[in-house]
Design a protein around this motif. Structure first.
Motif, short mmCIF file in Angstrom:
data_model
loop_
_atom_site.label_atom_id
_atom_site.label_comp_id
_atom_site.label_asym_id
_atom_site.label_seq_id
_atom_site.Cartn_x
_atom_site.Cartn_y
_atom_site.Cartn_z
N ILE A 19 0.84 -1.21 0.00
CA ILE A 19 0.00 0.00 0.00
C ILE A 19 0.87 1.26 0.00
O ILE A 19 0.64 2.20 -0.75
CB ILE A 19 -0.95 -0.02 1.22
CG1 ILE A 19 -1.97 -1.15 1.07
CG2 ILE A 19 -1.64 1.32 1.41
CD1 ILE A 19 -2.61 -1.59 2.36
N GLU A 166 -13.67 -1.36 -3.39
CA GLU A 166 -12.24 -1.66 -3.34
C GLU A 166 -12.05 -3.16 -3.47
O GLU A 166 -12.29 -3.90 -2.52
CB GLU A 166 -11.66 -1.14 -2.03
CG GLU A 166 -10.18 -0.88 -2.04
CD GLU A 166 -9.78 0.00 -0.85
OE1 GLU A 166 -9.56 1.20 -1.05
OE2 GLU A 166 -9.71 -0.51 0.28
N LEU A 167 -11.66 -3.61 -4.67
CA LEU A 167 -11.56 -5.05 -4.91
C LEU A 167 -10.11 -5.50 -4.99
O LEU A 167 -9.26 -4.77 -5.48
CB LEU A 167 -12.27 -5.42 -6.21
CG LEU A 167 -13.79 -5.32 -6.10
CD1 LEU A 167 -14.31 -4.07 -6.74
CD2 LEU A 167 -14.44 -6.55 -6.72
N TRP A 168 -9.89 -6.73 -4.56
CA TRP A 168 -8.55 -7.32 -4.54
C TRP A 168 -7.60 -6.30 -3.93
O TRP A 168 -7.89 -5.71 -2.91
CB TRP A 168 -8.11 -7.71 -5.96
CG TRP A 168 -9.09 -8.62 -6.63
CD1 TRP A 168 -9.30 -9.94 -6.33
CD2 TRP A 168 -10.00 -8.29 -7.70
NE1 TRP A 168 -10.28 -10.44 -7.15
CE2 TRP A 168 -10.71 -9.47 -7.99
CE3 TRP A 168 -10.25 -7.14 -8.43
CZ2 TRP A 168 -11.68 -9.52 -8.99
CZ3 TRP A 168 -11.22 -7.19 -9.41
CH2 TRP A 168 -11.92 -8.36 -9.69
N ARG A 169 -6.46 -6.11 -4.60
CA ARG A 169 -5.57 -5.04 -4.15
C ARG A 169 -5.41 -4.04 -5.28
O ARG A 169 -4.35 -3.45 -5.46
CB ARG A 169 -4.24 -5.62 -3.70
CG ARG A 169 -4.40 -6.33 -2.37
CD ARG A 169 -3.07 -6.79 -1.85
NE ARG A 169 -3.08 -8.21 -1.64
CZ ARG A 169 -2.06 -8.99 -1.89
NH1 ARG A 169 -0.96 -8.51 -2.40
NH2 ARG A 169 -2.14 -10.28 -1.64
N VAL A 170 -6.47 -3.89 -6.07
CA VAL A 170 -6.44 -2.92 -7.17
C VAL A 170 -7.05 -1.63 -6.62
O VAL A 170 -8.26 -1.53 -6.47
CB VAL A 170 -7.24 -3.43 -8.37
CG1 VAL A 170 -7.08 -2.47 -9.54
CG2 VAL A 170 -6.77 -4.81 -8.77
N PHE A 171 -6.21 -0.68 -6.30
CA PHE A 171 -6.70 0.54 -5.68
C PHE A 171 -6.89 1.64 -6.72
O PHE A 171 -5.99 1.89 -7.52
CB PHE A 171 -5.71 1.02 -4.61
CG PHE A 171 -5.47 0.00 -3.54
CD1 PHE A 171 -6.47 -0.33 -2.64
CD2 PHE A 171 -4.26 -0.67 -3.44
CE1 PHE A 171 -6.27 -1.28 -1.66
CE2 PHE A 171 -4.04 -1.62 -2.45
CZ PHE A 171 -5.05 -1.93 -1.56
N SER B 127 -13.64 -10.46 -2.90
CA SER B 127 -12.43 -10.34 -3.71
C SER B 127 -11.17 -10.61 -2.88
O SER B 127 -10.16 -11.02 -3.43
CB SER B 127 -12.35 -8.97 -4.38
OG SER B 127 -12.10 -7.96 -3.43
N ASN B 128 -11.23 -10.39 -1.58
CA ASN B 128 -10.06 -10.66 -0.75
C ASN B 128 -10.27 -11.83 0.21
O ASN B 128 -9.52 -11.99 1.16
CB ASN B 128 -9.66 -9.42 0.04
CG ASN B 128 -8.98 -8.38 -0.84
OD1 ASN B 128 -8.08 -8.73 -1.61
ND2 ASN B 128 -9.41 -7.15 -0.76
#
Lengths: 302, 629
Positions: A19, A166-171, B127-128
């Motif tokens: 992050i 906010e999905l996955w770690r795609v910010f 998703s996580n």
């Protein structure tokens, strides 16, 4: 490293580093809020790891209300010197001129002026497009639902009804002119994670977290440390030394001490596990009114 | 009874702390409506892991009177009831995160309440998540909602599912009921391809099969819920997959060091490995794996490290490093399933920003193949995708990106779509497979229209019509606004008397009929330009209400902003930039607006700018702020 599975602390560490790197790569003028507390100490440690061998590529901002514990300021300056980060401090000059203080003006108004307004001033002055903070989702109800990358409009206000998915770690780090982002790399950490990480990594923290004999007065059931002679004593109040420590750190007149003999990290962690009262209890800000944290956040408080 | 973290004076502190540090982390999602007992289940987990503090507990017991309670005299659902209160305030809480831990593991629960926006919320929470609990009320069995939740889980690729048959006490712990529900559920869920699918009969309220096997269900031989969650291995997958290292940040402290910082998305990378760079296809060898705690020999999925390569190669943010022979696809076309999360529908032909890992590129939905009904799984033809709908589409990106099918790698196969104007996150997608050039897209799938052109330009076309006296400041403001828009990357164009009267309208004089025709032609040109995607600034005195109304009507559904630059005639005449007022006063110009021809001030302009006493720059700022372009 022989095992293929990361422990939960290593997982949290890696996610926070990711992050922090995303902030450095995506924003033009990021800044990291530095409150000098234990969460800030962890954040600083993670930022050093994220960019090593480079130095932290953004400044650290401390909003000084002028009522912080003296030991906090000394610790802050020592850290800045030791790790060579760029430290910016800001105090609301209007508040100083009007002698705004927690005794005469009440914690709510004082916080508005010396913390919330001061923060806005500092963020505007620096034209920062991303401000990294140490808030955790386990701290408080309104934080449990906040994003890691939390969008702010041009007035620094949070709109809980209109958060970006906010999905996955795609910010989604994109902003329109004037807007900014608050970023919370410690979102998924708990208080226990913070302490065990400090312990396992040997992260320096302000000595006020450890029990020592300190001058206190008991006021409305709360132990307040008399950190300097600006504190007006009520009739019948005489500071006396007690073995106390602090679970959170802020402005000394607004931060309750707890009676404790825990002088080491394992003792602190053990005491915390046994004490079973919530962490923010020692902060007098939150109890002013119901839902106060959410309100403060909408106004731009961290 | 408690799960974890119990510390007493006899505890070996070092050992205890080592255990805290070494726990693994499981993230799971809970699905189910309030009626299925989800709140009670989560409340019970928090209670059992001692996360309920003493002061909370006292008030909880008080509140629990007159409510359905378990043996502890507590209504566990009250522990998560903050959500209900917030709903009353009108706040949509799409995902709230809760934390608890046991002696063996730490858990993060994504709690996604709410019915209306369930698809979007569940997709975000899932998703996580490594695992999902699907709650089923033993009295009701498998419902439409159960099926919908399970489909969305499979769509987002949650690989491990536990069907929790709750309220088993209310059916008298009847094995037949349980067996029937399990058979129903398995029949539906098995084709969805979950890697593990467990079922457990519980009473969250009474604690049956939560922490330990219940004496009330001797017929159930499986693990109780919490021990099952403690034991399940969900992490193995990522380290065994082909290695993917998306470069997040180029680490360059000085001329002697150039490293590539990122998190290993899958697989593992070791010192001496030859890697290929996605964009250039150039090879290089990993010469160092750097962390602040010292160099590593290898890094596994989930670790955040900095790689140093043995040679000077072109690598930047967005590149993906992989082992040769096991590289990701690198293409500009693929088929994907999208979940739409915005009130504004998705249309083929519209341009968005696509973000996948650290890559961000303009992208267009080239074909909408079909929509999938999330309740029945039926496919239907569609021309757009609305909020909470799921569709299968083909997407073309402006330049090639590195990706994997989502089924084989979620972190390199999942993307979001961002609005190019508002920057809002509109939807999320999972890549099914890449498309080769041979299978090329049919661009005929959509019509090129104003929406498509404006999306390409990333702006909302509109007509800003300035009206006001000669010398009022119209052109100055329009010029400044055009400069500002251009600096922001917008495409704007000014139409004013000079560039129209000398060309297009040079056949027109100043009779009333000619003036009407003048305005009509300008309005038509403005409309064509806006249709082409431009922001058109029209700076004309346009003194008559009827003419301006005509211009507005010609614009049709294009945004039309009438800006009245209201400057008193004395001020205009004093300025007299072209010396026209002087000539009109001298009788050299007839029918001059304000002198011997009237100016009909607009009654309802969108905006009035006061030209006297304000610099044009201030007025342009005011207008720019108001327009919100």
């Amino acid at each position: 490293m022989t095992q293929d599975h990361l422990t939960h602390l290593r997982t949290l560490e890696a996610e926070s580093i990711e992050i922090l790197r995303e902030v450095a790569a995506s924003f033009e003028r990021p800044v990291m809020m530095y409150s000098i507390g234990k969460d800030s100490s962890v954040l600083l440690h993670l930022a050093r790891k994220a960019f090593y061998p480079s130095k932290i590529p953004f400044p650290l901002l401390h909003v000084n209300t002028t009522w912080k514990f003296r030991e906090m300021i000394a610790f802050r300056d020592r850290m800045a010197e030791e790790y060579g980060f760029d430290l910016i401090t800001h105090t609301n000059a209007d508040g100083v001129r009007d002698n705004i203080n927690p005794f005469d003006h009440g914690s709510s108004r004082y916080t508005d002026i010396m913390k919330t307004a001061a923060l806005r001033q500092a963020l505007n002055a620096g034209q920062y497009d991303a401000a990294i903070g140490g808030a955790r989702r386990d701290e408080e109800k309104s934080r449990a639902k906040e994003r890691i990358f939390s969008h702010r409009n041009a007035q620094h206000a949070w709109d809980p009804k209109n958060q970006r998915p906010e999905l996955w770690r795609v910010f989604n780090t994109r902003l329109n002119p004037g807007e900014s982002m608050r970023v919370f790399p410690l979102s998924n950490w708990t208080e226990l994670d913070i302490w065990t990480y400090i312990y396992s990594e040997g992260i320096p923290i302000v000595p006020l977290y450890f029990a020592a004999r300190r001058p206190v007065v008991e006021r409305l059931g709360t132990l307040i440390m008399v950190d300097d002679d600006r504190m007006p004593l009520l009739t019948g109040e005489t500071p006396h030394d007690e073995l106390v420590r602090f679970r959170t750190l802020g402005c000394y007149p607004l931060t309750g001490a707890m009676r404790s003999s825990a002088a080491s990290l394992p003792e602190i962690i053990m005491e915390m596990q046994a004490s079973r009262t919530s962490e923010r209890e020692g902060r007098l800000i939150d109890s002013d009114q119901v839902g106060s944290m959410e309100k403060k956040k909408q106004e731009g408080y961290f | 009874m408690s799960l974890a973290n119990a510390l007493t004076a006899d505890t070996d502190l070092d050992l205890w702390l080592a255990q805290q540090t070494d726990k693994s982390l499981l993230r799971f999602l809970t699905c189910g409506s309030v009626d299925d007992g989800k709140s009670t289940l989560i409340g019970r987990l928090l209670y059992d892991s001692q996360l309920i503090l003493d002061d909370q507990l006292a008030s909880l017991k008080k509140e629990s009177r007159n409510r359905t309670t378990g043996d502890e005299g507590i209504d566990f659902s009250l522990l998560v009831d903050g959500l209900a209160a917030e709903r009353e305030q009108g706040i949509t809480i799409d995902v709230a995160y809760r934390f608890f831990s046991t002696d063996k593991r730490k858990f993060i629960v994504a709690d996604t309440p709410g019915h209306e926006q369930y698809t979007r919320n569940m997709a975000t929470g899932a998703s996580n998540a490594d695992l999902a609990l699907v709650l089923i009320d033993a009295r009701k069995g498998v419902l439409t909602q159960t099926r919908r939740h399970s489909f969305i889980l499979s769509l987002i690729g949650v690989k491990h599912v536990v069907a929790v048959i709750n309220k088993i006490d209310l059916v008298d712990y009847d094995q037949a009921v349980y067996d029937r529900i399990v058979a129903d559920y398995r029949a539906f869920a098995e084709p969805l391809g979950f890697k593990t699918l467990a079922t457990v009969p519980v009473s969250a309220l009474r604690g049956d099969n939560m922490l330990a096997q219940s004496p009330h269900t001797p017929w159930y031989q499986g693990a109780a819920l919490v021990p099952y969650l403690e034991g399940i291995d969900t992490a193995e997958d990522r380290s065994a997959q082909p290695m993917r290292f998306p470069v997040q940040w180029v680490n360059r402290p000085n001329l002697d060091f150039r490293g590539f910082s990122g998190t290993v998305a899958s697989g593992q990378v070791a010192l001496g490995d030859e890697v290929l760079i996605s964009a250039s296809r150039k090879p290089a060898v990993v010469s160092r794996i750097v962390t602040m705690d010292g160099d590593l020999d290898r890094a596994v999925a989930g670790q955040a490290v900095t790689l140093v390569l043995d040679r000077e190669v072109d690598v930047s943010r967005g590149d993906v490093l992989a082992h040769s022979g096991k590289t990701p696809e690198f293409s500009n076309q693929f088929q994907a399933r999208i979940v739409w999360m915005s009130e504004e529908s998705a249309f083929p032909g519209r341009s968005y920003l696509l973000k996948l890992g650290s890559q961000i590129v303009p992208a267009t939905i080239t074909d909408l193949k079909f929509r999938t009904n999330v309740n029945t799984l039926e496919h239907t033809a569609a021309t757009k995708v609305d909020l909470n709908e799921v569709a299968t589409v083909t997407i073309a990106t402006d330049k090639p990106i590195a990706f994997d099918p989502y089924a084989s790698n979620a972190l390199t196969g999942g993307f979001i779509l961002i609005d190019r104007i508002s920057n809002a996150t509109l939807g999320a997608g999972t890549i099914e497979f890449g498309l080769r050039r041979a299978q090329n897209l049919t661009y005929q799938a959509f019509d090129v229209n104003r929406d498509v052109r404006s999306a390409m330009k990333g702006q909302a076309p509109q007509i800003i019509w300035f009206t006001g006296l000669s010398g009022s400041g119209k052109s100055s403001v329009a010029n400044l606004l055009e400069k500002r828009l251009t600096a922001e990357g917008r495409h704007a164009y000014i139409l004013d008397g000079d560039n129209v009267r000398h060309g297009l309208n040079k056949d027109l004089g100043f009779t009333e009929a000619a003036r009407v025709e003048n305005i009509r032609r300008v309005a038509e040109v403005a409309k064509l330009m806006a249709d082409a995607g431009l922001i058109v600034l029209v700076s004309f005195i346009s003194p008559f209400v009827n003419e301006r109304r005509l211009a507005r009507e010609i614009a049709g559904d294009i945004r039309f902003v009438e800006v009245y630059v209201d400057t008193p005639i004395e001020v205009c005449e004093a300025r007299d930039p072209k010396g026209l007022y002087a000539r009109a006063r001298a009788g050299e110009i007839k029918n001059f607006t304000g002198i011997d021809s009237p100016f009909e001030a607009p009654e309802h302009p969108e905006l009035v700018l006061h030209g006297a006493g304000h610099e044009p720059a201030v007025l342009a700022d005011e207008l720019h702020g108001w327009l919100k372009i």
